[in-house]
Design an enzyme around this catalytic site. Structure first.
Site, PDB file in Angstrom:
ATOM      1  N   CYS A 223     -19.641  -5.591   3.304  1.00 13.49           N
ATOM      2  CA  CYS A 223     -18.880  -4.436   3.779  1.00 13.49           C
ATOM      3  C   CYS A 223     -17.577  -4.421   3.004  1.00 13.49           C
ATOM      4  O   CYS A 223     -17.051  -5.473   2.636  1.00 13.49           O
ATOM      5  CB  CYS A 223     -18.617  -4.576   5.279  1.00 13.49           C
ATOM      6  SG  CYS A 223     -17.565  -3.278   5.947  1.00 13.49           S
TER       7      CYS A 223
ATOM      8  N   CYS B 250     -19.117   2.430   8.652  1.00  9.84           N
ATOM      9  CA  CYS B 250     -18.365   1.737   9.700  1.00  9.84           C
ATOM     10  C   CYS B 250     -17.111   2.567   9.929  1.00  9.84           C
ATOM     11  O   CYS B 250     -16.284   2.690   9.021  1.00  9.84           O
ATOM     12  CB  CYS B 250     -18.015   0.322   9.220  1.00  9.84           C
ATOM     13  SG  CYS B 250     -16.909  -0.553  10.337  1.00  9.84           S
TER      14      CYS B 250
ATOM     15  N   CYS C 293     -16.789  -8.723   5.305  1.00  8.70           N
ATOM     16  CA  CYS C 293     -16.066  -7.491   4.983  1.00  8.70           C
ATOM     17  C   CYS C 293     -14.868  -7.804   4.095  1.00  8.70           C
ATOM     18  O   CYS C 293     -14.113  -8.737   4.377  1.00  8.70           O
ATOM     19  CB  CYS C 293     -15.565  -6.826   6.249  1.00  8.70           C
ATOM     20  SG  CYS C 293     -16.829  -6.619   7.490  1.00  8.70           S
TER      21      CYS C 293
ATOM     22  N   CYS D  97       0.429   4.689   6.947  1.00  7.40           N
ATOM     23  CA  CYS D  97      -0.192   4.528   8.274  1.00  7.40           C
ATOM     24  C   CYS D  97       0.802   3.801   9.204  1.00  7.40           C
ATOM     25  O   CYS D  97       1.182   2.662   8.913  1.00  7.40           O
ATOM     26  CB  CYS D  97      -1.497   3.754   8.160  1.00  7.40           C
ATOM     27  SG  CYS D  97      -2.600   4.412   6.887  1.00  7.40           S
TER      28      CYS D  97
ATOM     29  N   ARG E  80     -17.762  -2.288  17.860  1.00  4.46           N
ATOM     30  CA  ARG E  80     -17.061  -3.547  17.583  1.00  4.46           C
ATOM     31  C   ARG E  80     -15.714  -3.619  18.282  1.00  4.46           C
ATOM     32  O   ARG E  80     -14.883  -2.725  18.156  1.00  4.46           O
ATOM     33  CB  ARG E  80     -16.858  -3.746  16.074  1.00  4.46           C
ATOM     34  CG  ARG E  80     -16.093  -5.046  15.788  1.00  4.46           C
ATOM     35  CD  ARG E  80     -16.048  -5.424  14.329  1.00  4.46           C
ATOM     36  NE  ARG E  80     -17.366  -5.417  13.762  1.00  4.46           N
ATOM     37  CZ  ARG E  80     -17.742  -4.619  12.765  1.00  4.46           C
ATOM     38  NH1 ARG E  80     -16.886  -3.799  12.226  1.00  4.46           N
ATOM     39  NH2 ARG E  80     -18.967  -4.664  12.308  1.00  4.46           N
TER      40      ARG E  80
ATOM     41  N   CYS F 170       0.465   0.097  10.291  1.00  2.22           N
ATOM     42  CA  CYS F 170      -0.008  -0.903   9.340  1.00  2.22           C
ATOM     43  C   CYS F 170       1.103  -1.736   8.689  1.00  2.22           C
ATOM     44  O   CYS F 170       1.978  -1.196   8.021  1.00  2.22           O
ATOM     45  CB  CYS F 170      -0.822  -0.219   8.250  1.00  2.22           C
ATOM     46  SG  CYS F 170      -1.506  -1.423   7.089  1.00  2.22           S
TER      47      CYS F 170
ATOM     48  N   CYS G 273       0.837  -1.209   0.000  1.00  7.15           N
ATOM     49  CA  CYS G 273       0.000   0.000   0.000  1.00  7.15           C
ATOM     50  C   CYS G 273       0.870   1.256   0.000  1.00  7.15           C
ATOM     51  O   CYS G 273       1.839   1.359   0.753  1.00  7.15           O
ATOM     52  CB  CYS G 273      -0.916  -0.008   1.221  1.00  7.15           C
ATOM     53  SG  CYS G 273      -2.030   1.404   1.245  1.00  7.15           S
TER      54      CYS G 273
HETATM   55  S1  SF4 Z   1      -4.196   1.086   6.898  1.00  8.78           S
HETATM   56 FE1  SF4 Z   1      -2.602  -0.007   5.721  1.00  8.78          FE
HETATM   57  S2  SF4 Z   1      -3.681  -0.762   3.928  1.00  8.78           S
HETATM   58 FE2  SF4 Z   1      -4.980   0.822   4.807  1.00  8.78          FE
HETATM   59  S3  SF4 Z   1      -4.391   2.721   3.796  1.00  8.78           S
HETATM   60 FE3  SF4 Z   1      -3.114   2.607   5.636  1.00  8.78          FE
HETATM   61  S4  SF4 Z   1      -1.219   1.592   4.953  1.00  8.78           S
HETATM   62 FE4  SF4 Z   1      -2.782   1.210   3.371  1.00  8.78          FE
END
Ligand code: SF4
Length: 327
Positions: free
Chosen positions: A141, A201, A110, A70, A273, A73, A66
């Site tokens: 979802c 959500c 989901c 984040c 949740r 993540c 990705c």
């Molecule tokens: S949470 Fe992970 S998968 Fe989702 S946008 Fe952020 S880096 Fe990408």
């Protein structure tokens, strides 16, 4: 703020408010735990069967690689976490997983994809998945990153019931967690989802090094949206090696329980949740979360790329607590 200034859950209305102030939410957080749980339980029982738990299953339909950053993540391409990037799953493979989830008792399926936002070809394929999962009799979802208004409408037409897009934390703390998109971007996507008639959500992650004031700020943002999210996932950070948050000190479990209780009181009709992080929670802590008003869990051994309790363990816990899945 004195406690007496708070609406009393037994006697005072209105039941659902969108004008919560940070002061009020701070006061709730500061209540003695038995008082806070009592208030949360009282609100909870007005709207829900306290023994019922909604069960969702989450499948990563496109994993890793990705472009977003984040900090929590393992799927971000910015961090070396050992997650192998995989292409979008085939329609057949997704439907097979959805059938298995239905057989295991899930009512909602989901589908999560590690994208900044879906491209045209991706969206077409995801719409076909939504149609297929819906035809199995499951609620649908998806969480696919940022959406335009048009993309949200197309997902709605395909039969999407819910869209997950978390705020993650307070507006003030957000810049410490993500730099590749803004809090306003997130709110804009939530607006498109809502305008398309898809249920929302949206929740956040605790234990990312944020302060209580940040937790107050996150709940305040959610609880003052024009409509409360129908589903509010509260996650405990899973500290994955290789991510910037890998060494974050753990959050006090009681503080997690308090946050669930405040979310329940502030958004009385929403499903709250208990999401990521259950794998390392004691069963007693999970029971406290249910007492505080949590009424949904993810079922299945994996949540995207991180571990989740095995279904038989969850079933045993539900039995011990005398709780059961919603029909
Ligand atoms: S949470 Fe992970 S998968 Fe989702 S946008 Fe952020 S880096 Fe990408």
């Amino acid at each position: 703020m004195p406690t007496a200034a708070l609406p009393h859950p037994m006697t005072d209305g209105p039941l659902t408010r969108h004008d919560w102030t940070r002061d009020e939410l701070r006061t709730l957080f500061n209540l003695p735990l038995p008082e806070l749980i009592f208030r949360a339980q009282t609100v909870h029982r007005r709207h829900f069967d306290p023994t019922a738990v909604q069960i969702s299953t989450l499948l990563s339909i496109k994993t890793g690689g990705c472009p977003e950053d984040c900090a929590y993540c393992p799927q971000s391409a910015s961090y070396d976490t050992g997650v192998r990037a995989q292409r979008l799953m085939s329609l057949e493979a997704v439907l097979a997983q959805a059938q298995a989830a239905r057989a295991a008792g899930a009512s909602r399926f989901c589908m999560g994809a590690a994208w900044r936002s879906p491209k045209e070809r991706d969206l077409r394929q995801v719409c076909a998945m939504v149609e297929g999962v819906k035809a199995l009799g499951l609620e649908t979802c998806a969480t696919l990153g940022m959406l335009t208004a048009e993309q949200a409408r197309r997902l709605k037409t395909a039969g999407l019931d819910y869209y997950n897009h978390n705020l993650d934390c307070s507006p003030e703390y957000y810049g410490k967690i993500i730099t590749t998109r803004t809090y306003e971007d997130r709110l804009e996507t939530l607006g498109h989802v809502r305008a398309a008639g898809i249920r929302v959500c949206c929740g956040g992650i605790l234990g990312m090094g944020e302060t209580r004031e940040d937790r107050v700020g996150m709940i305040a943002t959610l609880a003052t949206l024009p409509e409360h999210p129908e589903s509010v996932p509260i996650n405990m950070l899973v500290r994955v090696g290789g991510t910037p948050l890998a060494d974050t000190p753990p959050l006090d479990p009681i503080e997690f329980v308090r946050t669930i209780a405040v979310a329940r009181i502030a958004m009385p009709r929403s499903t709250v949740r208990l999401s990521a992080g259950r794998e390392t929670m004691s069963e007693e802590m999970q029971a406290l979360c249910f007492l505080a008003g949590a009424n949904s869990i993810f079922y299945g051994p994996k949540l995207l790329t991180t571990p989740n309790p095995m279904p038989d363990r969850d079933k045993a816990l539900m039995d011990r607590l005398g709780m059961s899945p919603t029909a």
